[in-house]
Design a protein around this motif. Structure first.
Motif, PDB file in Angstrom:
ATOM      1  N   ALA A  68       1.957  10.205  16.339  1.00 43.80           N
ATOM      2  CA  ALA A  68       1.734   9.176  16.519  1.00 43.80           C
ATOM      3  C   ALA A  68       1.989   8.367  15.042  1.00 43.80           C
ATOM      4  O   ALA A  68       2.895   7.924  14.719  1.00 43.80           O
ATOM      5  N   LEU A  69       0.632   8.438  14.295  1.00 41.15           N
ATOM      6  CA  LEU A  69       0.820   7.724  12.357  1.00 41.15           C
ATOM      7  C   LEU A  69       1.649   7.920  11.720  1.00 41.15           C
ATOM      8  O   LEU A  69       2.026   7.397  11.006  1.00 41.15           O
ATOM      9  N   ALA A  70       2.240  10.049  11.554  1.00 44.11           N
ATOM     10  CA  ALA A  70       3.173   9.710  11.078  1.00 44.11           C
ATOM     11  C   ALA A  70       4.956   9.163  11.534  1.00 44.11           C
ATOM     12  O   ALA A  70       5.517   8.622  10.397  1.00 44.11           O
ATOM     13  N   ASP A  71       4.707   9.053  12.904  1.00 41.27           N
ATOM     14  CA  ASP A  71       5.829   8.339  13.207  1.00 41.27           C
ATOM     15  C   ASP A  71       5.831   6.806  13.123  1.00 41.27           C
ATOM     16  O   ASP A  71       6.669   5.905  12.313  1.00 41.27           O
ATOM     17  N   ALA A  72       4.760   5.833  12.908  1.00 40.85           N
ATOM     18  CA  ALA A  72       4.403   4.764  12.406  1.00 40.85           C
ATOM     19  C   ALA A  72       4.481   4.706  11.135  1.00 40.85           C
ATOM     20  O   ALA A  72       4.826   3.556  10.680  1.00 40.85           O
ATOM     21  N   LEU A  73       4.002   5.351   9.962  1.00 39.37           N
ATOM     22  CA  LEU A  73       4.742   5.696   8.825  1.00 39.37           C
ATOM     23  C   LEU A  73       5.945   5.334   8.602  1.00 39.37           C
ATOM     24  O   LEU A  73       6.888   5.047   7.909  1.00 39.37           O
ATOM     25  N   ARG A  74       7.426   6.182   9.475  1.00 31.25           N
ATOM     26  CA  ARG A  74       8.043   6.341   9.284  1.00 31.25           C
ATOM     27  C   ARG A  74       8.459   4.754   9.675  1.00 31.25           C
ATOM     28  O   ARG A  74       9.836   4.486   9.464  1.00 31.25           O
ATOM     29  N   ASN A  75       8.043   4.417  10.997  1.00 32.79           N
ATOM     30  CA  ASN A  75       8.804   2.925  11.382  1.00 32.79           C
ATOM     31  C   ASN A  75       8.454   1.747  10.224  1.00 32.79           C
ATOM     32  O   ASN A  75       8.652   0.952   9.961  1.00 32.79           O
ATOM     33  N   LEU A  87       0.585  -1.521   0.128  1.00 35.79           N
ATOM     34  CA  LEU A  87      -0.175  -0.126  -0.171  1.00 35.79           C
ATOM     35  C   LEU A  87       0.696   1.159  -0.259  1.00 35.79           C
ATOM     36  O   LEU A  87       2.167   1.339   0.419  1.00 35.79           O
ATOM     37  N   SER A  88       0.286   2.691  -0.263  1.00 38.19           N
ATOM     38  CA  SER A  88       0.909   3.373  -0.387  1.00 38.19           C
ATOM     39  C   SER A  88       1.235   4.353   0.614  1.00 38.19           C
ATOM     40  O   SER A  88      -0.040   3.750   1.723  1.00 38.19           O
ATOM     41  N   PRO A  89       1.402   4.980   1.233  1.00 34.13           N
ATOM     42  CA  PRO A  89       1.072   5.695   2.618  1.00 34.13           C
ATOM     43  C   PRO A  89      -0.042   6.185   2.671  1.00 34.13           C
ATOM     44  O   PRO A  89      -0.162   5.601   3.578  1.00 34.13           O
ATOM     45  N   LEU A  90      -0.790   6.611   1.607  1.00 37.93           N
ATOM     46  CA  LEU A  90      -1.878   7.324   2.786  1.00 37.93           C
ATOM     47  C   LEU A  90      -2.830   6.533   2.271  1.00 37.93           C
ATOM     48  O   LEU A  90      -3.639   6.177   3.025  1.00 37.93           O
ATOM     49  N   GLU A  91      -2.575   4.936   1.194  1.00 33.84           N
ATOM     50  CA  GLU A  91      -3.612   4.251   1.503  1.00 33.84           C
ATOM     51  C   GLU A  91      -3.250   3.262   3.250  1.00 33.84           C
ATOM     52  O   GLU A  91      -4.343   2.660   3.419  1.00 33.84           O
ATOM     53  N   VAL A  92      -2.280   3.128   3.199  1.00 26.78           N
ATOM     54  CA  VAL A  92      -2.313   2.877   4.819  1.00 26.78           C
ATOM     55  C   VAL A  92      -2.646   4.059   6.129  1.00 26.78           C
ATOM     56  O   VAL A  92      -3.308   2.996   7.021  1.00 26.78           O
ATOM     57  N   VAL A  93      -2.672   4.956   5.403  1.00 25.95           N
ATOM     58  CA  VAL A  93      -2.845   5.638   6.759  1.00 25.95           C
ATOM     59  C   VAL A  93      -4.847   5.440   6.094  1.00 25.95           C
ATOM     60  O   VAL A  93      -5.740   5.193   7.048  1.00 25.95           O
ATOM     61  N   ILE A  94      -5.620   5.476   5.116  1.00 29.80           N
ATOM     62  CA  ILE A  94      -6.814   5.118   4.675  1.00 29.80           C
ATOM     63  C   ILE A  94      -7.169   3.854   5.666  1.00 29.80           C
ATOM     64  O   ILE A  94      -8.361   4.184   6.153  1.00 29.80           O
ATOM     65  N   SER A  95      -6.936   2.704   5.568  1.00 25.71           N
ATOM     66  CA  SER A  95      -7.294   1.779   5.823  1.00 25.71           C
ATOM     67  C   SER A  95      -7.158   1.334   7.964  1.00 25.71           C
ATOM     68  O   SER A  95      -7.681   1.331   7.740  1.00 25.71           O
ATOM     69  N   ALA A  96      -5.893   2.385   8.229  1.00 28.05           N
ATOM     70  CA  ALA A  96      -5.948   2.749   9.524  1.00 28.05           C
ATOM     71  C   ALA A  96      -7.024   3.235  10.241  1.00 28.05           C
ATOM     72  O   ALA A  96      -7.995   2.740  11.105  1.00 28.05           O
ATOM     73  N   ILE A  97      -7.521   3.786   9.539  1.00 27.44           N
ATOM     74  CA  ILE A  97      -7.957   4.831   9.689  1.00 27.44           C
ATOM     75  C   ILE A  97      -9.344   4.369   9.768  1.00 27.44           C
ATOM     76  O   ILE A  97     -10.423   4.687  10.796  1.00 27.44           O
ATOM     77  N   VAL A  98     -10.237   4.126   8.460  1.00 28.45           N
ATOM     78  CA  VAL A  98     -11.556   3.240   8.063  1.00 28.45           C
ATOM     79  C   VAL A  98     -11.606   1.840   9.019  1.00 28.45           C
ATOM     80  O   VAL A  98     -12.559   1.853   9.648  1.00 28.45           O
ATOM     81  N   GLY A  99     -10.852   1.097   9.540  1.00 27.75           N
ATOM     82  CA  GLY A  99     -10.391  -0.085  10.420  1.00 27.75           C
ATOM     83  C   GLY A  99     -11.497   0.611  11.585  1.00 27.75           C
ATOM     84  O   GLY A  99     -11.278  -0.387  11.911  1.00 27.75           O
ATOM     85  N   ALA A 100     -10.144   1.537  11.806  1.00 27.18           N
ATOM     86  CA  ALA A 100     -10.690   2.055  13.652  1.00 27.18           C
ATOM     87  C   ALA A 100     -12.353   2.317  13.662  1.00 27.18           C
ATOM     88  O   ALA A 100     -12.118   2.772  14.798  1.00 27.18           O
ATOM     89  N   THR A 113       4.336  12.959   7.210  1.00 27.47           N
ATOM     90  CA  THR A 113       3.582  14.000   7.470  1.00 27.47           C
ATOM     91  C   THR A 113       2.627  13.798   6.814  1.00 27.47           C
ATOM     92  O   THR A 113       1.377  14.606   7.323  1.00 27.47           O
ATOM     93  N   LEU A 114       2.832  14.295   5.372  1.00 27.22           N
ATOM     94  CA  LEU A 114       1.519  14.667   4.804  1.00 27.22           C
ATOM     95  C   LEU A 114       0.031  13.569   5.252  1.00 27.22           C
ATOM     96  O   LEU A 114      -1.222  13.882   5.163  1.00 27.22           O
ATOM     97  N   ALA A 115       0.892  12.412   4.450  1.00 27.15           N
ATOM     98  CA  ALA A 115      -0.803  11.295   4.825  1.00 27.15           C
ATOM     99  C   ALA A 115      -0.976  11.740   6.540  1.00 27.15           C
ATOM    100  O   ALA A 115      -2.634  11.165   6.258  1.00 27.15           O
ATOM    101  N   ALA A 116      -0.300  11.311   6.987  1.00 28.23           N
ATOM    102  CA  ALA A 116      -1.077  11.390   8.770  1.00 28.23           C
ATOM    103  C   ALA A 116      -1.584  12.220   9.080  1.00 28.23           C
ATOM    104  O   ALA A 116      -3.387  12.149   9.304  1.00 28.23           O
ATOM    105  N   GLU A 117      -1.670  13.673   8.843  1.00 26.15           N
ATOM    106  CA  GLU A 117      -2.427  15.149   8.550  1.00 26.15           C
ATOM    107  C   GLU A 117      -3.044  14.837   8.103  1.00 26.15           C
ATOM    108  O   GLU A 117      -4.598  15.199   7.907  1.00 26.15           O
ATOM    109  N   SER A 118      -3.745  14.313   6.896  1.00 19.44           N
ATOM    110  CA  SER A 118      -3.904  14.147   5.529  1.00 19.44           C
ATOM    111  C   SER A 118      -5.182  13.173   6.233  1.00 19.44           C
ATOM    112  O   SER A 118      -6.960  13.627   6.379  1.00 19.44           O
ATOM    113  N   GLY A 119      -4.964  12.577   6.993  1.00 22.52           N
ATOM    114  CA  GLY A 119      -5.897  11.531   7.668  1.00 22.52           C
ATOM    115  C   GLY A 119      -6.509  11.580   8.341  1.00 22.52           C
ATOM    116  O   GLY A 119      -8.387  11.398   9.168  1.00 22.52           O
TER     117      GLY A 119
END
Lengths: 194, 194
Positions: free
Chosen positions: A129-136, A77-90, A145-151
């Motif tokens: 925290a989401l941006a850190d998780a993406l960096r991990n 998944l792309s960074p934004l897709e990862v964030v989408i799946s995390a947010i929608v999943g939660a 940062t952009l993907a996490a903030e957008s999410g």
């Protein structure tokens, strides 16, 4: 001897919210909350550090489903897709039976600038925290940062809609729609002239 | 009799920042700032309400270039293009000669959680004001909120890069690049699988 009270936390939460809404957050005391819930102050402080924690819970509990969603998202998944799946999943975290509570909570927050700041900071902390998780996961900045903030922006807008007066749509569905709006905002046809 | 002191505000600002950086924000008094600037406390309070205002200025002064950028953007632009033109246009507000000051200011803020919160709230307020300005142009929600929040995120990421240690790129150029990253984040090739 500490006796465990079944449902004590929920009873305290309901009583507190009722009082915050009717008397005002500042004007409500822990003594009153405990009394209204038919419990002791001591029981209150076993569950909450203070009056604010009733509304905000622990940072960790709130962030956990989002962060584990990022950690476990599929590798391709792309960074934004990862964030989408995390947010929608939660979104399961906010089922239909929480909606009325969330609405009343928001009214209390809207009436108090200090609580509004606290809510903003909670969401800012989630984005960090989401941006850190993406960096991990190896996502570089500024993408992380952009993907996490957008999410988090999509979550915030969706959540506001979920608790709006006449909304009956599930949060997950609203989030998917708002993510779609984010995509159309940057779609070539509309932004190509930049 | 109030005598106008040429450059008093800038002298007070420079002296304050120096003291905040060396002694710490909390530990610095207005008396010390005035003394270091060779001015009186009374002069300090003619320019600033308190110690924090030295770092944050007035909300209105900060928001003004962004809001007038939204108000005067060409009619045919998309909501996000309006925000881009407002943010990139306001980059003049941070010319090269402000970079060293902005770097030192950030170090002071990073050292103090209360100031970090204040900075977050300042940017959250900018996003709210930008969304309002877009609505005044007839942009509907959620587009207005999403475009405003995305713009402020790009500003924040760009500004952090502008004041990073080895950056020599002008803010405007960084902002254009980060807006480009935002677009590529949602580009079909990377996000089509959602």
């Amino acid at each position: 001897m500490v006796r465990w009270q079944p449902g004590a936390k929920l009873r305290l939460q309901a009583a507190a919210l009722e009082l915050y809404a009717s008397k005002g957050f500042e004007e409500t005391t822990v003594t009153e909350i405990a009394l209204a819930a038919g419990l002791t102050e001591r029981t209150f402080f076993r569950h909450f550090q203070d009056k604010r924690e009733v509304l905000f819970g622990g940072h960790n509990a709130f962030q956990e489903p989002y962060l584990s969603g990022v950690a476990t998202a599929a590798a391709q998944l792309s960074p934004l897709e990862v964030v989408i799946s995390a947010i929608v999943g939660a979104a399961d975290f906010f089922p239909e039976e929480r909606r009325a509570y969330a609405r009343q909570r928001q009214l209390v927050i809207d009436a108090n600038p200090g609580l509004q700041e606290r809510e903003l900071l909670k969401l800012a902390a989630l984005a960090t925290a989401l941006a850190d998780a993406l960096r991990n996961r190896g996502v570089a900045d500024p993408g992380a940062t952009l993907a996490a903030e957008s999410g988090v922006t999509v979550f915030r807008v969706s959540f506001a809609e979920w608790i709006s007066e006449n909304s009956i749509e599930p949060l997950e569905q609203i989030e998917r729609r708002i993510f779609g709006e984010l995509f159309s905002l940057t779609a070539p046809g509309r932004a190509g002239a930049r």
